[in-house]
Write a protein that holds these residues in place. Sequence first.
Motif, PDB file in Angstrom:
ATOM      1  N   ILE A  46       0.517  -1.226   0.110  1.00 23.42           N
ATOM      2  CA  ILE A  46      -0.081   0.084   0.061  1.00 23.42           C
ATOM      3  C   ILE A  46       0.926   1.172  -0.090  1.00 23.42           C
ATOM      4  CG2 ILE A  46      -2.016  -1.533   1.321  1.00 23.42           C
ATOM      5  CD1 ILE A  46      -1.089  -0.039   3.599  1.00 23.42           C
ATOM      6  N   ALA A  47       0.136   2.222  -0.164  1.00 26.65           N
ATOM      7  CA  ALA A  47       1.185   3.460   0.198  1.00 26.65           C
ATOM      8  C   ALA A  47       2.062   3.933   1.628  1.00 26.65           C
ATOM      9  CB  ALA A  47      -0.263   4.636  -0.746  1.00 26.65           C
ATOM     10  N   PRO A  48       2.629   4.466   1.226  1.00 27.24           N
ATOM     11  CA  PRO A  48       2.959   5.258   2.777  1.00 27.24           C
ATOM     12  C   PRO A  48       1.477   6.002   3.553  1.00 27.24           C
ATOM     13  CG  PRO A  48       5.243   5.156   1.144  1.00 27.24           C
ATOM     14  CD  PRO A  48       3.822   4.990   0.911  1.00 27.24           C
ATOM     15  N   SER A  49       1.351   6.848   2.515  1.00 21.80           N
ATOM     16  CA  SER A  49       0.970   7.608   3.149  1.00 21.80           C
ATOM     17  C   SER A  49      -0.842   7.001   3.866  1.00 21.80           C
ATOM     18  CB  SER A  49      -0.085   8.615   2.002  1.00 21.80           C
ATOM     19  OG  SER A  49      -0.737   8.136   1.287  1.00 21.80           O
ATOM     20  N   THR A  50      -1.250   5.704   2.704  1.00 18.87           N
ATOM     21  CA  THR A  50      -2.227   4.643   3.416  1.00 18.87           C
ATOM     22  C   THR A  50      -2.018   4.374   5.168  1.00 18.87           C
ATOM     23  OG1 THR A  50      -2.578   4.627   1.306  1.00 18.87           O
ATOM     24  CG2 THR A  50      -3.739   3.152   2.989  1.00 18.87           C
ATOM     25  N   ALA A  51      -0.234   3.599   5.492  1.00 19.49           N
ATOM     26  CA  ALA A  51      -0.020   2.894   6.226  1.00 19.49           C
ATOM     27  C   ALA A  51       0.156   3.894   6.899  1.00 19.49           C
ATOM     28  CB  ALA A  51       0.999   2.392   6.111  1.00 19.49           C
ATOM     29  N   HIS A  52       1.120   5.521   7.235  1.00 21.25           N
ATOM     30  CA  HIS A  52       0.779   6.023   8.295  1.00 21.25           C
ATOM     31  C   HIS A  52      -1.255   6.383   8.312  1.00 21.25           C
ATOM     32  CE1 HIS A  52       2.051   9.819  10.583  1.00 21.25           C
ATOM     33  NE2 HIS A  52       1.242  10.678  10.124  1.00 21.25           N
ATOM     34  N   VAL A  53      -1.612   7.197   7.709  1.00 21.11           N
ATOM     35  CA  VAL A  53      -3.361   7.160   8.190  1.00 21.11           C
ATOM     36  C   VAL A  53      -3.738   6.251   8.716  1.00 21.11           C
ATOM     37  CG1 VAL A  53      -5.814   7.585   8.061  1.00 21.11           C
ATOM     38  CG2 VAL A  53      -3.675   9.130   6.926  1.00 21.11           C
ATOM     39  N   ARG A  54      -3.603   5.025   8.836  1.00 21.11           N
ATOM     40  CA  ARG A  54      -4.152   3.735   8.986  1.00 21.11           C
ATOM     41  C   ARG A  54      -3.562   3.471  10.686  1.00 21.11           C
ATOM     42  NH1 ARG A  54      -7.597   1.168   5.153  1.00 21.11           N
ATOM     43  NH2 ARG A  54      -8.394  -0.628   6.967  1.00 21.11           N
ATOM     44  N   THR A  55      -2.493   3.500  10.569  1.00 18.80           N
ATOM     45  CA  THR A  55      -2.130   2.749  12.317  1.00 18.80           C
ATOM     46  C   THR A  55      -2.244   3.949  12.969  1.00 18.80           C
ATOM     47  OG1 THR A  55      -0.077   1.958  11.280  1.00 18.80           O
ATOM     48  CG2 THR A  55       0.267   3.257  12.675  1.00 18.80           C
ATOM     49  N   ARG A  56      -2.037   5.333  12.614  1.00 22.59           N
ATOM     50  CA  ARG A  56      -2.803   6.835  13.969  1.00 22.59           C
ATOM     51  C   ARG A  56      -4.242   6.770  13.693  1.00 22.59           C
ATOM     52  NH1 ARG A  56      -0.726   8.909  16.365  1.00 22.59           N
ATOM     53  NH2 ARG A  56       1.248   9.922  15.073  1.00 22.59           N
ATOM     54  N   SER A  57      -4.725   6.083  13.025  1.00 26.88           N
ATOM     55  CA  SER A  57      -6.241   5.664  13.257  1.00 26.88           C
ATOM     56  C   SER A  57      -6.425   4.392  14.686  1.00 26.88           C
ATOM     57  CB  SER A  57      -7.308   5.150  12.156  1.00 26.88           C
ATOM     58  OG  SER A  57      -8.029   4.451  11.887  1.00 26.88           O
ATOM     59  N   LEU A  58      -5.487   3.399  13.913  1.00 23.53           N
ATOM     60  CA  LEU A  58      -5.179   2.633  15.065  1.00 23.53           C
ATOM     61  C   LEU A  58      -4.681   2.596  16.841  1.00 23.53           C
ATOM     62  CD1 LEU A  58      -4.275  -0.233  12.717  1.00 23.53           C
ATOM     63  CD2 LEU A  58      -6.118  -0.272  13.953  1.00 23.53           C
ATOM     64  N   ILE A  59      -3.740   4.475  16.614  1.00 29.70           N
ATOM     65  CA  ILE A  59      -3.861   4.644  18.262  1.00 29.70           C
ATOM     66  C   ILE A  59      -4.558   4.830  18.825  1.00 29.70           C
ATOM     67  CG2 ILE A  59      -2.341   6.147  18.521  1.00 29.70           C
ATOM     68  CD1 ILE A  59      -0.242   5.509  16.918  1.00 29.70           C
ATOM     69  N   GLU A  60      -5.365   5.956  17.835  1.00 26.90           N
ATOM     70  CA  GLU A  60      -6.354   7.197  18.011  1.00 26.90           C
ATOM     71  C   GLU A  60      -7.720   5.783  18.744  1.00 26.90           C
ATOM     72  OE1 GLU A  60      -6.814   9.812  14.626  1.00 26.90           O
ATOM     73  OE2 GLU A  60      -5.016  11.184  15.545  1.00 26.90           O
ATOM     74  N   ARG A  61      -8.331   4.878  17.878  1.00 28.93           N
ATOM     75  CA  ARG A  61      -9.050   4.177  18.201  1.00 28.93           C
ATOM     76  C   ARG A  61      -8.796   3.884  19.685  1.00 28.93           C
ATOM     77  NH1 ARG A  61     -11.203   0.870  13.644  1.00 28.93           N
ATOM     78  NH2 ARG A  61      -9.310   0.895  13.190  1.00 28.93           N
ATOM     79  N   GLY A  62      -7.703   3.484  20.032  1.00 28.22           N
ATOM     80  CA  GLY A  62      -7.296   2.592  21.473  1.00 28.22           C
ATOM     81  C   GLY A  62      -6.685   0.852  20.595  1.00 28.22           C
ATOM     82  N   VAL A  63      -7.212   0.491  19.989  1.00 30.97           N
ATOM     83  CA  VAL A  63      -5.997  -0.703  19.431  1.00 30.97           C
ATOM     84  C   VAL A  63      -4.946  -0.756  19.548  1.00 30.97           C
ATOM     85  CG1 VAL A  63      -6.113  -2.097  17.643  1.00 30.97           C
ATOM     86  CG2 VAL A  63      -7.881  -1.125  17.680  1.00 30.97           C
TER      87      VAL A  63
END
Length: 169
Positions: A46-63
């Motif tokens: 996947i694109a690095p920007s997608t990896a960054h956004v998805r990882t940040r979302s996992l952090i923000e959701r507390g996963v």
Amino acid sequence: MPRSESPTPPKNLRVAELDELDERIVEILEQDGRITNADLAAALDIAPSTAHVRTRSLIERGVIRGFHASVDHNRLGRGLQAIVGVTLRPGSRHDSIVQFADEVRRLPEVLQMFFVGGTDDFLVHIAVEGSSDVRRFVVDHLSAQQSVASTRTSIIFEYHRNAVAAPFR
């Protein structure tokens, strides 16, 4: 958050909904929390920007709650580990439980502490230099507490922590 504090989970905690990509990100980060975003993206195709956004979302959701170092306690001179089961005396249990947890979790020998149901009230995972240090820890920090009825110590020969520890030899 300081080590002595314990987060209070929300009462309406729902299981996070993860799609396949989220699950793969979590799996890779469990294996290597230091992987670069570029390498994570490449592993997922996947694109690095997608990896960054998805990882940040996992952090923000507390996963993903944090990234941790796997420490070799042998190299720190704390090569002996033990699990100490602790049973508290009956009586004012709530106060005893809170006080015990607050005092013990702060001790430098304590790696992990679990409040459990069953025979024991707590399981305390410690790392120390030698057997005399295990004895000293149990006598000075656990048995000396008035709320403690009994302790039961098990020495750890080897352990496996999923996704982090080296395999058994």
